[in-house]
Design a protein around this motif. Structure first.
Motif, PDB file in Angstrom:
ATOM      1  N   GLN A 135       0.828  -1.201   0.000  1.00 46.13           N
ATOM      2  CA  GLN A 135       0.000   0.000   0.000  1.00 46.13           C
ATOM      3  C   GLN A 135       0.864   1.253   0.000  1.00 46.13           C
ATOM      4  OE1 GLN A 135      -3.141   0.107   2.939  1.00 46.13           O
ATOM      5  NE2 GLN A 135      -3.575  -2.080   2.736  1.00 46.13           N
ATOM      6  N   MET A 136       1.953   1.222   0.766  1.00 48.18           N
ATOM      7  CA  MET A 136       2.815   2.399   0.884  1.00 48.18           C
ATOM      8  C   MET A 136       3.470   2.750  -0.446  1.00 48.18           C
ATOM      9  SD  MET A 136       2.752   3.750   3.891  1.00 48.18           S
ATOM     10  CE  MET A 136       2.102   3.339   5.521  1.00 48.18           C
ATOM     11  N   PHE A 137       4.074   1.742  -1.124  1.00 45.97           N
ATOM     12  CA  PHE A 137       4.756   2.105  -2.367  1.00 45.97           C
ATOM     13  C   PHE A 137       3.756   2.451  -3.466  1.00 45.97           C
ATOM     14  CE2 PHE A 137       4.779  -2.572  -3.465  1.00 45.97           C
ATOM     15  CZ  PHE A 137       4.223  -2.486  -4.738  1.00 45.97           C
ATOM     16  N   THR A 138       2.565   1.841  -3.435  1.00 43.63           N
ATOM     17  CA  THR A 138       1.533   2.221  -4.403  1.00 43.63           C
ATOM     18  C   THR A 138       1.093   3.667  -4.189  1.00 43.63           C
ATOM     19  OG1 THR A 138       0.719  -0.045  -4.586  1.00 43.63           O
ATOM     20  CG2 THR A 138      -0.796   1.711  -5.234  1.00 43.63           C
ATOM     21  N   MET A 139       0.840   4.026  -2.934  1.00 43.96           N
ATOM     22  CA  MET A 139       0.367   5.371  -2.641  1.00 43.96           C
ATOM     23  C   MET A 139       1.476   6.410  -2.794  1.00 43.96           C
ATOM     24  SD  MET A 139      -2.818   5.259  -2.176  1.00 43.96           S
ATOM     25  CE  MET A 139      -3.091   6.869  -1.471  1.00 43.96           C
ATOM     26  N   HIS A 140       2.734   6.034  -2.510  1.00 40.15           N
ATOM     27  CA  HIS A 140       3.834   6.980  -2.717  1.00 40.15           C
ATOM     28  C   HIS A 140       3.916   7.376  -4.185  1.00 40.15           C
ATOM     29  CE1 HIS A 140       7.784   8.820  -2.818  1.00 40.15           C
ATOM     30  NE2 HIS A 140       8.183   7.900  -3.679  1.00 40.15           N
ATOM     31  N   GLY A 141       3.938   6.386  -5.078  1.00 32.94           N
ATOM     32  CA  GLY A 141       3.998   6.699  -6.506  1.00 32.94           C
ATOM     33  C   GLY A 141       2.773   7.450  -6.975  1.00 32.94           C
ATOM     34  N   THR A 142       1.602   7.042  -6.489  1.00 33.64           N
ATOM     35  CA  THR A 142       0.359   7.695  -6.901  1.00 33.64           C
ATOM     36  C   THR A 142       0.327   9.152  -6.468  1.00 33.64           C
ATOM     37  OG1 THR A 142      -0.858   5.602  -6.796  1.00 33.64           O
ATOM     38  CG2 THR A 142      -2.148   7.628  -6.656  1.00 33.64           C
ATOM     39  N   VAL A 143       0.688   9.406  -5.217  1.00 36.04           N
ATOM     40  CA  VAL A 143       0.661  10.779  -4.706  1.00 36.04           C
ATOM     41  C   VAL A 143       1.665  11.648  -5.446  1.00 36.04           C
ATOM     42  CG1 VAL A 143       1.202  12.201  -2.694  1.00 36.04           C
ATOM     43  CG2 VAL A 143      -0.226  10.176  -2.430  1.00 36.04           C
ATOM     44  N   MET A 144       2.878  11.148  -5.611  1.00 40.23           N
ATOM     45  CA  MET A 144       3.916  11.967  -6.239  1.00 40.23           C
ATOM     46  C   MET A 144       3.625  12.239  -7.713  1.00 40.23           C
ATOM     47  SD  MET A 144       5.960  13.025  -4.049  1.00 40.23           S
ATOM     48  CE  MET A 144       7.083  12.788  -2.679  1.00 40.23           C
TER      49      MET A 144
ATOM     50  N   PHE B  65       9.956  -5.168  -3.557  1.00 39.05           N
ATOM     51  CA  PHE B  65      10.103  -6.201  -2.531  1.00 39.05           C
ATOM     52  C   PHE B  65      10.181  -5.516  -1.165  1.00 39.05           C
ATOM     53  CE2 PHE B  65      11.590 -10.422  -4.498  1.00 39.05           C
ATOM     54  CZ  PHE B  65      10.767 -10.244  -5.596  1.00 39.05           C
ATOM     55  N   TYR B  66       9.461  -6.055  -0.198  1.00 39.02           N
ATOM     56  CA  TYR B  66       9.363  -5.348   1.084  1.00 39.02           C
ATOM     57  C   TYR B  66      10.546  -5.620   2.004  1.00 39.02           C
ATOM     58  CZ  TYR B  66       8.096  -9.267   4.138  1.00 39.02           C
ATOM     59  OH  TYR B  66       8.114 -10.407   4.893  1.00 39.02           O
TER      60      TYR B  66
END
Length: 833
Positions: free
Chosen positions: A73-82, A455-456
């Motif tokens: 969720q974090m990397f998806t939302m980071h890319g989406t927000v930026m 990869f987490y």
């Protein structure tokens, strides 16, 4: 009281925002642009916080700071927000704020559209981020590849938040693209030919047109995927005749132009700032203009270089590899022109220039790794590794964030009337520059050593330990630098020393508005004689606020600006601009209700919200054109040129044409999807007999052709000065169009389309709904035109509006017959698949 002071008071009375909460009704471009930039800055901080959490998780091997699901969720939302909530909106906000001031206009041409775009952006961003607060954020990556993002593999509402929220934001971006294109082409001050236009305006013009053509494919892809998730229409399901690779094509048809949509405005800031701090005109102005146009053109031919590993044919790989290398040519032209400007000028090493030098260093590295990734064998080796992540950040952060902060420091005195702090600003630069390179240069190495992206965690023996630790430390150094910049900006509004009217000795017109500027920008609109008006006409700093130029009448209480020829800059008309309005906020709020109701699958509420939104939009359109509140007939006509409501080539016509270009891009994306599936999808199935009745479609098309012909004939007579029988002609066109629409709706819902079983039928249904949507708008708008003739808002003295609607009829007719030929006749002529 002196006469200039009295003039400014009268202008301020007309142009000021409403007090208190009434400021939410502001449509002035200065207010809207500031809101875009501030909101984008807040989203940037949120995206940065997500990045810090990601780097904390990766700092050491075998960590469990974040669970695998939360990390996704974090990397998806980071890319989406930026990408969606920060980069493009904040650059659009800067353009909305600066462009009218640079071209000598008082506002953008469609102020309410700009305000609607902001509220769509705000509400869309809130919808997307709310999923994170609720713990149900999307986790399929910011690119939402299918089938990972479909209902089977992402069963919760996370992907729906992304699809609906981002589509809402994309509508905002397209509206800004339309607004900026028309404003630059049609509202430049007198004498500003295309060859005298500030270089930043060229960058924004190309960027705006790229948005118009580049964003609709993603809007279509999001609609198709949401229909698949919510209604079971199998556009990306191989078993039903779909193909998940179609999502990648549609996404990157948007995604790769987006890289340059982000880069070009930032590069425009570089080209604007360099002449000021080198004390000389930009080297190679015409070469740079051609390079910018070429960059925009080539960027649409690169999308599949993100797909080298999905199995596309070798010939296609060779083509996209070559195109990916070719785009370096116009970029190199710009870099060499910048270096030549620095080399031949006398550089002042101020704070904005520090960020420009940082940009040049970082972006060149990102460009070099981009050429490496354009080579197919190398791309295969590093695809989906941290090398690609590092390249992406060097190009986007280095190519966008550093010029953006340089531009922030350059225009900060314009926003606030105060100068920034050199000491705090330099600390912020060096911390950000060092931290950035420590973070992302090392990621090139981890990528080459085989560390996959997304990869987490990783094992202790992989050999990536110390590189990841140093990279994470670098990210915290970046955060410290950004914090220093924020502190500097906040403190400067209170403690910064006062700025003069043109503190940097700049050459462009925005510095003639005052620091900070009034809401109306210019008390009088000048005629310029060169590309560098404040260098070659320094008296403009005094004569513009003194009211010594054009359009100083304000007693009528109208907001006005000049409309000029798109090429020559010659005065054509006086454009009347809307004043404060609650309609953009209310309309956006209703559309937000529509999105939320779709999220919770409350389709009855969604239908009601759609109907209410349509009512508000048509109510919005009622007070346009020849309406007395928009263009009162009387003795107080402008002295310099006629009001555009008395003309047949006003800004509305240009806005309609640019809007239809975006609409056409969406339709072409749908047609591309149809042809792609027809030729590539392994299980594509065509029924023995077409589920759509060709005779009925032909009859519907003939009715539409007759309505279009009848309406066009009425407009032709009106332009010739004949308005006799105009209302009845419009009613005939409305009635004929309504008959076409009724028949088309019957064909759509009476046909035996198996929309949940076959991709073929699902695509046909979307095509038919697309036609119904456009026919509905055209018919309703024509009926309103007939009513406006009765009320006296349209006549031979006020011929403005029917000319605006005519391209909509032509477009609706064109896509109808194109659809019949491509979706119905071509498969029959070609034979069975």
């Amino acid at each position: 009281m002196t006469e200039p002071d009295n003039l400014h008071q009268r202008f301020d009375k007309v142009w000021r925002n409403l007090p208190g909460w009434g400021a939410l009704a502001a449509v002035n471009h200065t207010s809207v642009g500031r809101r875009f930039m501030v909101t984008g800055g807040i989203f940037f901080l949120i995206g940065g916080l997500l990045a810090m959490l990601i780097r904390t998780q990766l700092a050491l091997p075998d960590q469990d700071t974040l669970s695998p699901g939360l990390y996704s969720q974090m990397f998806t939302m980071h890319g989406t927000v930026m990408m969606f909530l920060f980069a493009i909106p904040i650059l659009e906000g800067a353009a909305i704020y600066l462009i009218p001031k640079m071209i000598g206009a008082r506002d953008l041409i469609f102020p309410r559209l700009s305000a609607l775009g902001y509220y769509c952006y705000l509400f869309g961003g809130i919808i997307v981020l709310s999923s994170l607060l609720l713990g149900i954020a999307p986790d399929a990556g910011w690119f939402m590849y299918t089938p990972l993002s479909n209902a089977e593999f992402s069963p919760g509402p996370g992907s729906d938040f992304w699809l609906l929220g981002i589509t809402f934001v994309e509508i905002s971006a397209v509206s800004a693209g339309i607004e900026l294109t028309v404003a630059i082409l049609r509202s430049r001050t007198q004498g500003m030919t295309l060859s005298k236009m500030p270089i930043f305006c060229w960058y924004i013009l190309v960027t705006a047109l790229m948005i118009v053509f580049g964003f609709p494919p993603l809007i279509l892809a999001s609609i198709l995927l949401e229909l698949e998730r919510a209604a079971g229409m199998p556009f990306f399901d191989v078993a039903a005749g779909g193909d998940p690779i179609l999502w990648q094509h549609l996404f990157w048809l948007f995604g790769h132009p987006e890289v340059y949509i982000i880069f070009l405005p930032a590069a425009g800031m570089v080209s604007t700032i360099l002449p000021v701090f080198t004390g000389r005109p930009l080297v190679g102005y015409r070469w740079i203009v051609m390079a910018v146009i070429l960059t925009g053109f080539i960027s649409f031919g690169l999308w599949a270089h993100h797909m080298f590993t999905v199995g596309i044919p070798q010939m296609a790989q060779a083509f996209f590899s070559m195109a990916s290398m070719m785009v370096a040519i116009p970029t190199a032209i710009q870099i060499f022109a910048w270096l030549a400007t620095i080399w031949t000028g006398r550089v002042v090493y101020s704070l904005p220039m520090l960020w420009i030098f940082g940009f040049l260093f970082i972006f060149v590295i990102g460009g070099l790794t981009g050429v490496m990734l354009a080579m197919v064998p190398f791309n295969w080796q590093v695809h989906d590794s941290h090398f690609v992540v590092a390249h992406l950040h060097y190009v986007l952060v280095g190519g966008m964030l550093f010029p953006l902060i340089g531009g922030l420091y350059y225009w900060l005195p314009h926003f606030s009337g105060r100068m920034p702090s050199e000491r705090l600003g330099r600390w912020g630069f060096w911390l950000t520059f060092i931290g950035f390179n420590a973070t992302f240069f090392l990621m090139h190495l981890t990528g080459l050593l085989g560390m996959p992206r997304r990869f987490y965690t990783y094992g202790e023996g992989a050999g990536w330990d110390w590189l990841n630790l140093l990279s994470s430390v670098g990210s915290f150094v970046i955060a410290t630098g950004v914090a220093m910049i924020i502190i500097d900006v906040v403190l400067h509004f209170r403690f910064g020393r006062k700025a003069g009217s043109n503190p940097w000795n700049a050459d462009t017109l925005e510095w003639a508005t005052g620091t900070p500027p009034p809401m109306y920008n210019f008390a009088s609109l000048p005629e310029i004689k060169s590309r560098h008006p404040l260098w070659n006409q320094p008296e403009l700093l005094e004569s513009i606020p003194a009211g010594e130029h054009g359009l100083t009448q304000i007693e009528h209480g109208r907001r006005e600006t000049f409309g000029t020829d798109a090429i020559t800059g010659k005065l054509k008309e006086v454009m009347l601009l809307p004043t404060n309005s609650w309609l953009p906020l209310i309309t956006a709020a209703v559309l937000a209700v529509l999105c939320v109701s779709l999220l919770v699958r409350s389709y009855t509420v969604a239908m009601v919200a759609a109907a209410v939104a349509a009512v508000f939009l048509f109510r919005w359109s009622w007070e346009n054109g020849g309406h007395p509140k928009a263009a009162p007939l009387g003795d107080k006509e402008p002295e310099e040129a006629p009001l555009q409501s008395r003309t047949t080539d006003g800004s509305g016509l240009w806005g309609m044409v640019i809007t239809l270009l975006a609409d056409g891009a969406l339709y072409l994306a749908l047609l591309f999807g149809w042809l792609y599936l027809w030729t590539v999808a392994p299980n594509w199935a065509v029924p023995d007999e077409s589920p759509i009745s060709l005779p009925m479609m032909a009859l519907s098309g003939l009715l539409l052709t007759g309505a279009t012909w009848w309406y066009s004939g009425a407009v032709k007579k009106l332009k010739a000065g004949n308005d006799s029988g105009l209302e009845s002609r419009f009613w005939v066109a409305t009635g004929t169009g309504a008959a076409h629409l009724a028949l088309l709706a019957w064909i759509t819902f009476a046909s035996p389309l198996a929309t949940t079983e076959y991709t073929h039928d699902a695509v046909l249904f979307v095509m038919l709904m697309f036609l119904i949507f456009h026919s509905s708008i055209t018919v309703i708008a024509t009926g309103l035109q007939a009513l406006r003739v009765r009320f006296g808002y349209v006549s031979k003295k006020l011929p403005y509006e029917p000319v605006v609607l005519r391209p909509m009829w032509i477009f609706t007719l064109a896509i109808f017959w194109c659809s019949v030929a491509s979706f119905l006749l071509l498969p029959i002529a070609w034979g069975p698949a």
